[in-house]
Design a protein around this motif. Structure first.
Motif, short mmCIF file in Angstrom:
data_model
loop_
_atom_site.label_atom_id
_atom_site.label_comp_id
_atom_site.label_asym_id
_atom_site.label_seq_id
_atom_site.Cartn_x
_atom_site.Cartn_y
_atom_site.Cartn_z
N VAL A 105 0.84 -1.21 0.00
CA VAL A 105 0.00 0.00 0.00
C VAL A 105 0.87 1.25 0.00
CG1 VAL A 105 -1.67 1.35 1.33
CG2 VAL A 105 -1.96 -1.14 1.10
N LEU A 106 1.89 1.28 0.89
CA LEU A 106 2.74 2.46 0.99
C LEU A 106 3.54 2.68 -0.30
CD1 LEU A 106 4.11 2.25 4.66
CD2 LEU A 106 2.14 3.52 3.78
N SER A 107 3.99 1.59 -0.93
CA SER A 107 4.74 1.73 -2.17
C SER A 107 3.93 2.46 -3.23
CB SER A 107 5.16 0.35 -2.70
OG SER A 107 6.07 -0.28 -1.82
N ASN A 108 2.63 2.22 -3.25
CA ASN A 108 1.76 2.86 -4.24
C ASN A 108 1.41 4.30 -3.86
OD1 ASN A 108 1.59 0.61 -5.93
ND2 ASN A 108 -0.10 -0.27 -4.76
N LYS A 109 1.31 4.56 -2.56
CA LYS A 109 0.75 5.84 -2.13
C LYS A 109 1.77 6.92 -1.76
CE LYS A 109 -3.79 4.30 -0.51
NZ LYS A 109 -4.77 4.39 0.60
N LEU A 110 2.94 6.52 -1.27
CA LEU A 110 3.86 7.51 -0.71
C LEU A 110 4.35 8.50 -1.77
CD1 LEU A 110 5.97 5.54 1.93
CD2 LEU A 110 3.83 6.82 2.19
N CYS A 111 4.74 7.99 -2.94
CA CYS A 111 5.22 8.90 -3.99
C CYS A 111 4.10 9.78 -4.51
CB CYS A 111 5.87 8.10 -5.12
SG CYS A 111 7.52 7.46 -4.67
N LEU A 112 2.88 9.24 -4.52
CA LEU A 112 1.74 10.09 -4.92
C LEU A 112 1.55 11.22 -3.92
CD1 LEU A 112 -0.87 7.39 -6.05
CD2 LEU A 112 0.45 8.94 -7.51
N ARG A 113 1.73 10.91 -2.64
CA ARG A 113 1.59 11.95 -1.62
C ARG A 113 2.70 13.00 -1.74
NH1 ARG A 113 -1.89 11.53 2.71
NH2 ARG A 113 -3.74 10.36 2.01
N ILE A 114 3.91 12.56 -2.06
CA ILE A 114 5.01 13.51 -2.25
C ILE A 114 4.73 14.40 -3.46
CG2 ILE A 114 7.46 13.70 -2.87
CD1 ILE A 114 7.95 11.21 -1.16
N SER A 115 4.23 13.81 -4.53
CA SER A 115 3.86 14.62 -5.71
C SER A 115 2.78 15.62 -5.37
CB SER A 115 3.41 13.70 -6.85
OG SER A 115 4.47 12.90 -7.32
N SER A 116 1.80 15.19 -4.56
CA SER A 116 0.73 16.10 -4.14
C SER A 116 1.29 17.23 -3.28
CB SER A 116 -0.33 15.32 -3.37
OG SER A 116 -1.36 16.18 -2.93
N LEU A 117 2.25 16.90 -2.42
CA LEU A 117 2.88 17.93 -1.58
C LEU A 117 3.61 18.95 -2.44
CD1 LEU A 117 3.50 18.76 1.39
CD2 LEU A 117 5.57 17.38 1.21
N VAL A 118 4.27 18.47 -3.49
CA VAL A 118 4.98 19.37 -4.41
C VAL A 118 4.01 20.26 -5.17
CG1 VAL A 118 6.37 19.40 -6.52
CG2 VAL A 118 7.05 17.96 -4.61
N GLN A 119 2.86 19.71 -5.55
CA GLN A 119 1.86 20.53 -6.23
C GLN A 119 1.37 21.66 -5.33
OE1 GLN A 119 1.02 20.50 -9.48
NE2 GLN A 119 2.66 18.97 -9.59
N GLY A 120 1.22 21.34 -4.05
CA GLY A 120 0.85 22.39 -3.10
C GLY A 120 1.94 23.44 -2.98
N LEU A 121 3.21 22.99 -3.06
CA LEU A 121 4.32 23.93 -3.05
C LEU A 121 4.27 24.85 -4.26
CD1 LEU A 121 7.09 24.93 -2.00
CD2 LEU A 121 8.14 23.06 -3.29
N ASN A 122 3.93 24.30 -5.42
CA ASN A 122 3.83 25.13 -6.63
C ASN A 122 2.75 26.20 -6.50
OD1 ASN A 122 5.90 23.89 -8.07
ND2 ASN A 122 4.55 22.30 -8.88
N ILE A 123 1.65 25.83 -5.86
CA ILE A 123 0.59 26.83 -5.62
C ILE A 123 1.13 27.94 -4.73
CG2 ILE A 123 -1.65 27.20 -4.52
CD1 ILE A 123 -2.40 24.35 -5.38
N HIS A 124 1.92 27.55 -3.73
CA HIS A 124 2.52 28.54 -2.82
C HIS A 124 3.51 29.43 -3.58
CE1 HIS A 124 3.16 29.97 1.24
NE2 HIS A 124 4.47 29.94 1.04
N LEU A 125 4.33 28.82 -4.44
CA LEU A 125 5.28 29.59 -5.24
C LEU A 125 4.56 30.55 -6.18
CD1 LEU A 125 7.92 26.83 -6.16
CD2 LEU A 125 8.18 28.69 -4.50
#
Length: 457
Positions: A168-188
């Motif tokens: 489960v974590l193998s599938n979800k963790l990188c997706l969560r990191i990508s989502s975190l980066v997208q939030g960073l882009n909104i902040h930028l």
């Protein structure tokens, strides 16, 4: 500060220039800034990794048994970021997942350590902001640690549950990191927002080129455009282009370089907005008020003749020429050339022009940074130069009038100008980010701001 400027001049000769005239602003973030992001990013990363694990369905027996699994906590003890030259940023992190497995007869708690590795490309978004995207990402799992060694859960079930959690974590963790980066882009994206300069004027920054990334820093070419009544303020076409040198390395987290072009644009904006125009008046009943016809009458006989009774005098100050800022090593100056009408209020309350003056004022300009704004203060250099442009009261002895006008003109002008400069100009920044312990160095044709950074949630 002198060493900073001298090094900047040397680099201007040795290293390639990055732009002419525009963008006129550069921001460099070094390893210290990346380390700060690593430190404050642990908590957000831990929250982002708090995923939901579906129930484990045990199919080994005749009756399928469902086991509920819950991640109680994600602790990130280590997060390290480093620059990848010509590409972006590499991330490595260690996350400890505290997991509760609701086994029968007794729930089981265990800790699963995970190492996360990811590479992120830093580019330029179409809207003019930095943009981060994950190019590669994977996770490495370590053996689990059971917190209650007395738990009687069978090793075979524990192994199956561990494999289920890892899948489960193998599938979800990188997706969560990508989502975190997208939030960073909104902040930028908040970098390009309009920031007020005055009641009807704003400044807007945007990134104009792909970031320059080395193993030690990332540099951003930034365009600063000022607006008055929603129209951009542009310097005349014959404005001398400024070649912006590569920013010097000061060891501070952030280095911001502002060119002469930036200062010319700011003062052109203030002039076009009429912000530098002012009326200087005095209190008629005050004993030391020199702005009266009686005070002028002692120096100019025609004024005493036209105004036998004391009447108020007003100095109407207007700036026809754009203020000229000069930046030299450890020295910033500002020259103003206001035109001053000396008006008197007649008996019917109408204004009557007595005479007009051309004034030349040289000012010392001190710059400092507060939060996210560059602010300033001025003081007069030498004598205020005054000459008569026109007169309706006959000949004027300027030696006498100069003393009077200087005393009533200089302080109100400084108070007005310093109030404007104290409002400040917003520096490149994003929401909740502040400059801390900034140092301002004046160099030949540009200003260097070396500063730490603080992110306030």
């Amino acid at each position: 500060m002198a060493g900073t400027c001298e090094l900047g001049l040397l680099l201007a000769l040795l290293l390639p220039v990055v732009s002419a005239s525009l963008p006129g602003t550069m921001v460099r973030l070094n390893k210290a800034a990346l380390n700060y992001v690593s430190e404050i990013g642990k908590a957000p990363l831990g929250r982002a990794l708090q995923v939901t694990v579906p129930n484990f369905l045990d199919r080994s027996g005749e009756a399928h048994q469902s086991t509920r699994i819950q991640i109680l906590d994600v602790h990130v003890p280590r997060l390290h970021l480093k620059f990848i030259a010509g590409f972006g940023i590499h991330m490595s992190a260690t996350a400890n997942f505290t997991v509760q497995v609701f086994c029968v007869p007794k729930p089981l708690e265990m800790v699963l350590p995970v190492v996360l590795l990811a590479d992120a490309r830093v580019a330029q978004a179409s809207i003019g902001t930095p943009e981060v995207s994950i190019s590669t990402c994977f996770s490495l799992f370590s053996p689990v640690t059971v917190l209650d060694v007395s738990n009687s859960t069978s090793p075979s079930l524990l192994l199956l549950v561990r494999k289920h959690i890892q899948a489960v974590l193998s599938n979800k963790l990188c997706l969560r990191i990508s989502s975190l980066v997208q939030g960073l882009n909104i902040h930028l994206g908040t970098l390009i927002g309009l920031n007020p300069v005055g009641p009807e004027s704003q400044i807007r920054y945007s990134v104009t080129h792909l970031p320059t990334i080395t193993s030690d820093y990332i540099s951003l070419d930034v365009s600063a455009v000022l607006f008055l009544l929603n129209k951009p303020i542009l310097l005349p076409g014959d404005a001398t282009p400024f070649l912006l040198p590569w920013p010097v390395g000061t060891g501070a987290m952030a280095t911001v370089v502002l060119s002469q072009h930036m200062f010319d644009s700011v003062f052109l904006l203030l002039q076009k907005a009429g912000s530098l125009n002012m009326d200087i008046t005095g209190q008629l009943n005050s004993e030391d008020n020199l702005l009266t016809t009686s005070a002028l009458g002692w120096l100019i006989p025609e004024v005493a003749s036209q105004f036998p009774e004391p009447m108020p005098v007003v100095l109407k100050v207007q700036l026809g020429a754009t203020p000229a800022a000069s930046l030299h090593t450890n020295n910033a100056t500002l020259q103003l050339q206001p035109f001053v009408d000396v008006l008197a209020v007649s008996s019917n309350s109408a204004f009557q022009t007595l005479f007009s003056m051309d004034v030349l004022v040289n000012l010392s300009l001190q710059l400092f940074v507060s939060k996210t704004k560059l602010r300033g203060t001025t003081s007069v250099l030498g004598d205020v130069q005054i000459s008569v442009a026109a007169s309706n009261v006959g000949s004027i002895d300027m030696d006498q009038v100069h003393i009077l006008m200087g005393s009533v003109f200089e302080k109100p002008l400084l108070d007005h100008l310093n109030a404007l400069l104290d409002m400040g100009i917003a520096l490149p920044s994003v929401v909740n980010l502040r400059y801390i312990n900034p140092e301002v160095s004046i160099c030949e044709g540009y200003v260097v701001i070396s500063s730490g950074l603080s992110y306030q949630h």
